[in-house]
Design a protein around this motif. Structure first.
Motif, PDB file in Angstrom:
ATOM      1  N   ALA A 182      75.729 140.143  34.343  1.00 21.34           N
ATOM      2  CA  ALA A 182      74.937 138.902  34.308  1.00 21.34           C
ATOM      3  C   ALA A 182      74.623 138.518  32.867  1.00 21.34           C
ATOM      4  CB  ALA A 182      73.644 139.069  35.109  1.00 21.34           C
ATOM      5  N   MET A 183      74.245 139.486  32.066  1.00 21.44           N
ATOM      6  CA  MET A 183      73.877 139.185  30.680  1.00 21.44           C
ATOM      7  C   MET A 183      75.100 138.822  29.834  1.00 21.44           C
ATOM      8  SD  MET A 183      70.625 139.134  30.366  1.00 21.44           S
ATOM      9  CE  MET A 183      70.845 138.210  31.872  1.00 21.44           C
ATOM     10  N   GLN A 184      76.247 139.443  30.112  1.00 21.80           N
ATOM     11  CA  GLN A 184      77.466 139.051  29.383  1.00 21.80           C
ATOM     12  C   GLN A 184      77.862 137.627  29.746  1.00 21.80           C
ATOM     13  OE1 GLN A 184      79.097 141.066  26.960  1.00 21.80           O
ATOM     14  NE2 GLN A 184      79.867 139.002  26.519  1.00 21.80           N
ATOM     15  N   VAL A 185      77.737 137.291  31.018  1.00 25.26           N
ATOM     16  CA  VAL A 185      78.045 135.924  31.471  1.00 25.26           C
ATOM     17  C   VAL A 185      77.097 134.927  30.803  1.00 25.26           C
ATOM     18  CG1 VAL A 185      77.964 134.377  33.486  1.00 25.26           C
ATOM     19  CG2 VAL A 185      79.179 136.566  33.624  1.00 25.26           C
ATOM     20  N   ALA A 186      75.820 135.287  30.671  1.00 27.60           N
ATOM     21  CA  ALA A 186      74.855 134.393  30.009  1.00 27.60           C
ATOM     22  C   ALA A 186      75.294 134.118  28.572  1.00 27.60           C
ATOM     23  CB  ALA A 186      73.458 135.011  30.026  1.00 27.60           C
ATOM     24  N   PHE A 187      75.715 135.162  27.876  1.00 24.56           N
ATOM     25  CA  PHE A 187      76.188 134.952  26.500  1.00 24.56           C
ATOM     26  C   PHE A 187      77.438 134.076  26.500  1.00 24.56           C
ATOM     27  CE2 PHE A 187      78.925 135.811  22.915  1.00 24.56           C
ATOM     28  CZ  PHE A 187      78.060 135.593  21.857  1.00 24.56           C
ATOM     29  N   ASN A 188      78.388 134.393  27.374  1.00 26.78           N
ATOM     30  CA  ASN A 188      79.657 133.668  27.384  1.00 26.78           C
ATOM     31  C   ASN A 188      79.473 132.192  27.710  1.00 26.78           C
ATOM     32  OD1 ASN A 188      80.800 136.121  26.805  1.00 26.78           O
ATOM     33  ND2 ASN A 188      81.859 136.369  28.763  1.00 26.78           N
ATOM     34  N   LEU A 189      78.532 131.869  28.573  1.00 28.25           N
ATOM     35  CA  LEU A 189      78.260 130.463  28.905  1.00 28.25           C
ATOM     36  C   LEU A 189      77.652 129.733  27.704  1.00 28.25           C
ATOM     37  CD1 LEU A 189      76.876 130.927  32.520  1.00 28.25           C
ATOM     38  CD2 LEU A 189      78.989 129.726  31.923  1.00 28.25           C
ATOM     39  N   ASN A 190      76.758 130.401  26.981  1.00 26.98           N
ATOM     40  CA  ASN A 190      76.226 129.809  25.747  1.00 26.98           C
ATOM     41  C   ASN A 190      77.346 129.568  24.745  1.00 26.98           C
ATOM     42  OD1 ASN A 190      73.229 129.388  25.590  1.00 26.98           O
ATOM     43  ND2 ASN A 190      73.192 131.494  26.340  1.00 26.98           N
ATOM     44  N   LEU A 191      78.249 130.526  24.638  1.00 24.61           N
ATOM     45  CA  LEU A 191      79.378 130.390  23.717  1.00 24.61           C
ATOM     46  C   LEU A 191      80.309 129.258  24.165  1.00 24.61           C
ATOM     47  CD1 LEU A 191      80.989 131.470  21.263  1.00 24.61           C
ATOM     48  CD2 LEU A 191      82.090 133.105  22.846  1.00 24.61           C
ATOM     49  N   ALA A 192      80.560 129.171  25.473  1.00 23.12           N
ATOM     50  CA  ALA A 192      81.444 128.124  26.000  1.00 23.12           C
ATOM     51  C   ALA A 192      80.882 126.739  25.720  1.00 23.12           C
ATOM     52  CB  ALA A 192      81.645 128.320  27.511  1.00 23.12           C
ATOM     53  N   SER A 193      79.574 126.585  25.871  1.00 20.97           N
ATOM     54  CA  SER A 193      78.941 125.306  25.574  1.00 20.97           C
ATOM     55  C   SER A 193      79.106 124.946  24.103  1.00 20.97           C
ATOM     56  CB  SER A 193      77.459 125.354  25.959  1.00 20.97           C
ATOM     57  OG  SER A 193      76.837 124.121  25.714  1.00 20.97           O
ATOM     58  N   ALA A 194      78.862 125.938  23.228  1.00 19.00           N
ATOM     59  CA  ALA A 194      78.992 125.699  21.786  1.00 19.00           C
ATOM     60  C   ALA A 194      80.437 125.387  21.401  1.00 19.00           C
ATOM     61  CB  ALA A 194      78.479 126.920  21.011  1.00 19.00           C
ATOM     62  N   LYS A 215      69.996 129.814  18.296  1.00 17.70           N
ATOM     63  CA  LYS A 215      69.755 131.263  18.295  1.00 17.70           C
ATOM     64  C   LYS A 215      69.119 131.675  19.619  1.00 17.70           C
ATOM     65  CE  LYS A 215      65.128 130.991  16.168  1.00 17.70           C
ATOM     66  NZ  LYS A 215      64.375 131.680  17.221  1.00 17.70           N
ATOM     67  N   PHE A 216      69.154 132.966  19.898  1.00 17.76           N
ATOM     68  CA  PHE A 216      68.559 133.469  21.135  1.00 17.76           C
ATOM     69  C   PHE A 216      67.055 133.682  20.946  1.00 17.76           C
ATOM     70  CE2 PHE A 216      73.013 134.269  21.827  1.00 17.76           C
ATOM     71  CZ  PHE A 216      73.154 133.876  23.158  1.00 17.76           C
ATOM     72  N   PRO A 217      66.283 133.683  22.041  1.00 19.78           N
ATOM     73  CA  PRO A 217      64.826 133.824  21.928  1.00 19.78           C
ATOM     74  C   PRO A 217      64.430 135.106  21.195  1.00 19.78           C
ATOM     75  CG  PRO A 217      65.465 133.368  24.210  1.00 19.78           C
ATOM     76  CD  PRO A 217      66.721 133.568  23.445  1.00 19.78           C
ATOM     77  N   ASP A 218      63.372 134.994  20.416  1.00 18.07           N
ATOM     78  CA  ASP A 218      62.893 136.146  19.640  1.00 18.07           C
ATOM     79  C   ASP A 218      62.636 137.338  20.559  1.00 18.07           C
ATOM     80  OD1 ASP A 218      62.993 134.602  17.398  1.00 18.07           O
ATOM     81  OD2 ASP A 218      60.844 134.142  17.365  1.00 18.07           O
ATOM     82  N   GLY A 219      63.204 138.471  20.180  1.00 12.86           N
ATOM     83  CA  GLY A 219      62.915 139.723  20.882  1.00 12.86           C
ATOM     84  C   GLY A 219      63.809 140.018  22.068  1.00 12.86           C
ATOM     85  N   ILE A 220      64.530 139.015  22.591  1.00 12.97           N
ATOM     86  CA  ILE A 220      65.268 139.271  23.846  1.00 12.97           C
ATOM     87  C   ILE A 220      66.445 140.222  23.611  1.00 12.97           C
ATOM     88  CG2 ILE A 220      66.900 137.299  23.833  1.00 12.97           C
ATOM     89  CD1 ILE A 220      66.180 137.043  26.886  1.00 12.97           C
ATOM     90  N   GLU A 221      67.121 140.082  22.467  1.00 14.88           N
ATOM     91  CA  GLU A 221      68.270 140.965  22.208  1.00 14.88           C
ATOM     92  C   GLU A 221      67.814 142.421  22.063  1.00 14.88           C
ATOM     93  OE1 GLU A 221      71.343 138.403  19.626  1.00 14.88           O
ATOM     94  OE2 GLU A 221      69.237 137.935  19.257  1.00 14.88           O
ATOM     95  N   GLU A 222      66.668 142.608  21.410  1.00 16.41           N
ATOM     96  CA  GLU A 222      66.141 143.967  21.246  1.00 16.41           C
ATOM     97  C   GLU A 222      65.802 144.587  22.602  1.00 16.41           C
ATOM     98  OE1 GLU A 222      62.431 146.236  18.994  1.00 16.41           O
ATOM     99  OE2 GLU A 222      62.695 144.077  18.732  1.00 16.41           O
ATOM    100  N   THR A 223      65.161 143.792  23.471  1.00 17.51           N
ATOM    101  CA  THR A 223      64.811 144.281  24.817  1.00 17.51           C
ATOM    102  C   THR A 223      66.060 144.641  25.601  1.00 17.51           C
ATOM    103  OG1 THR A 223      62.838 142.886  24.833  1.00 17.51           O
ATOM    104  CG2 THR A 223      63.604 143.698  26.960  1.00 17.51           C
ATOM    105  N   LEU A 224      67.047 143.749  25.592  1.00 10.42           N
ATOM    106  CA  LEU A 224      68.283 143.997  26.338  1.00 10.42           C
ATOM    107  C   LEU A 224      69.039 145.201  25.780  1.00 10.42           C
ATOM    108  CD1 LEU A 224      69.539 140.300  26.786  1.00 10.42           C
ATOM    109  CD2 LEU A 224      68.376 141.721  28.484  1.00 10.42           C
ATOM    110  N   LYS A 225      69.018 145.354  24.467  1.00 12.66           N
ATOM    111  CA  LYS A 225      69.674 146.513  23.840  1.00 12.66           C
ATOM    112  C   LYS A 225      69.000 147.811  24.268  1.00 12.66           C
ATOM    113  CE  LYS A 225      71.245 148.255  19.364  1.00 12.66           C
ATOM    114  NZ  LYS A 225      71.224 148.097  17.890  1.00 12.66           N
TER     115      LYS A 225
END
Length: 467
Positions: A195-207, A265-275
């Motif tokens: 789910a999280m990889q798809v979220a990134f890929n959709l953001n990338l696809a839009s960009a 950019k992604f929301p502050d702190g979300i990448e750290e939490t997901l990592k």
């Protein structure tokens, strides 16, 4: 309304209209490929309400001229639909087009302009081609991201001389939730990491689509955005724990797509939490730079309901792996107003909160309400002697939401339009035609279309640019 002083005046050139999508309105006529919903209906029709699928929908493919004329008759000056990847493109790899699809979309665009309605074209409305899922796992794949960017480029080249407002995706968070968490979109996978990889890929696809948009010469006077469904998360209380729960819920449900689209950019702190949780997406510095460098020109906001959350009181169930609600639980606020047909809270005040949030935290980017609406079952109960559905509940719903939208505009939020979901009762995925949303009713058996009371009311609002 004439002769009365209008209490709610809207800005000059305000968009009044409604939104639909290709897969929900056109039907499958002359379409050479299946999207994920076409395929799912073909293999599991019993999953769909009354086993009604997308084969005919509201017949827009055949009746678009009279449909658009009817929309114009109730005051529309703008209209959003989508270009189906599965209708426009014959070969997803070589980008060979299907000329029947090209001719159809050319005719729809020309007919919109003839009726003096600004066409707004969206490029993805949950309708991934099934071949791209079967071959490459769909949005899990960055190769599919590139194929989407190429499809987008082809659409811009074909139609950008007349379409000046584009959007990349409609409600991308719903793809994440429906396909990979909540099991309400095919393929109904339950996998938080995917789910999280798809979220990134959709953001990338839009960009990437935005990057291609800006390379096309006749798009120089056009604008490109994204359509996000914003569901503000309100905490149960002002306790530190509840506020933290709401903050995380907002990061996942709203800011996961809003921040990259507008701020790059992604929301502050979300990448750290997901990592820390072991579910962070794979991303290169080049991809992050594409997202940073290709932000939207405007924002479409779909608003239906808020979410209400509290700090977790029960232990998180890890049996299905990681999910974002590890950090919050749903909270049922006592006394909330509900739409019983859809099970959604009615809270028009949130439109004001969204308006101020965009103004204060997102550079006051130009935005519009791209969907808002009330789905009601068995509307034929409200048919009067003249054959008109008296949907006063819809008039009341729209009125309340417009009042709070107006308040946000008065306080400086740069909203430029309001679109209802939807112009004509349309097919709603597995719900099919269970709930009706349109200004115009559809008789499924005869395909006869009739303006509802709300449609006549909306015409007055548009003529007065307020109420």
């Amino acid at each position: 309304m004439e002769g009365q002083r209008l209490k709610y005046n809207f800005p000059e050139n305000f968009w009044w209209g409604a939104a639909t999508s290709g897969p929900q309105s056109e039907g499958r006529f002359n379409k050479k490929h299946r999207n994920v919903f076409d395929y799912w209906y073909d293999i599991e029709p019993s999953e769909f309400f009354d086993e009604v699928g997308p084969n005919i929908a509201s017949n827009f493919y055949n009746s678009y001229k009279s449909d658009l004329k009817m929309m114009k008759s109730i005051g529309f000056n703008s209209f959003r639909t989508s270009i189906q990847w599965t209708r426009l493109i014959k070969d997803f790899e070589t980008l060979e087009v299907d000329y029947d699809g090209v001719n159809f979309y050319n005719s729809v665009i020309d007919e919109c302009i003839k009726n003096e309605m600004t066409p707004v074209m969206n490029l993805h409305h949950f309708d991934l081609p099934i071949e791209l899922y079967e071959k490459y796992s769909g949005w899990e794949s960055k190769y599919v991201v590139e194929l989407f960017a190429k499809f987008a480029r082809k659409a811009f080249e074909l139609f950008g001389d007349r379409v000046k407002y584009w959007t990349t995706f409609n409600e991308p968070i719903v793809i994440v939730q429906g396909q990979y968490i909540g099991e309400f979109h095919y393929p109904k996978i339950v996998d938080g990491k995917k789910a999280m990889q798809v979220a990134f890929n959709l953001n990338l696809a839009s960009a990437r689509a935005i990057e291609e948009f800006r390379k096309v010469e006749h798009n120089k006077d056009g604008k490109i955005g994204i359509i996000l469904n914003l569901t503000p998360a309100y905490p149960r209380s002002n306790s530190k724990e509840d506020l933290l729960a709401a903050d995380y819920a907002n990061k996942f449900h709203n800011e996961l797509f809003l921040d990259p689209a507008v701020l790059g950019k992604f929301p502050d702190g979300i990448e750290e939490t997901l990592k820390n949780d072991g579910v962070l997406w794979e991303a290169t510095s080049e991809e992050l730079n594409i997202i940073k460098s290709n932000k939207v020109d405007f924002l479409g906001v779909n608003y239906y309901q808020p979410i209400r959350v509290k700090a977790r009181e029960s232990e998180f169930d890890y049996s299905n792996g990681w999910f974002p609600d590890k950090y919050f639980e749903a909270y049922e606020m006592p006394g909330r107003r509900m739409n019983p047909h859809r099970g959604w809270e009615i809270y028009p005040e949130a439109i004001y909160d969204i308006a101020i949030n965009i103004k204060d935290n997102y550079g006051n980017i130009p935005w519009y309400i791209s969907e808002n609406g009330m789905g009601v079952q068995n509307e034929e109960r409200f048919l009067n002697a003249e054959g008109v559905i008296e949907d006063d509940y819809r008039i009341d719903f729209i009125t309340e939401h417009l009042q709070f939208l107006h308040k946000g505009i008065e306080e400086g939020s740069s909203c430029f339009g309001y679109h209802l979901w939807t112009p004509i009762d349309c097919w709603s995925w597995i719900n099919a035609y269970r709930n009706r949303y349109g200004f115009i009713s559809l008789d499924l058996k005869t395909q006869k279309k009739t303006i509802k009371k709300s449609g006549y009311w909306f015409k007055e609002v548009t003529e007065n640019n307020g109420f």
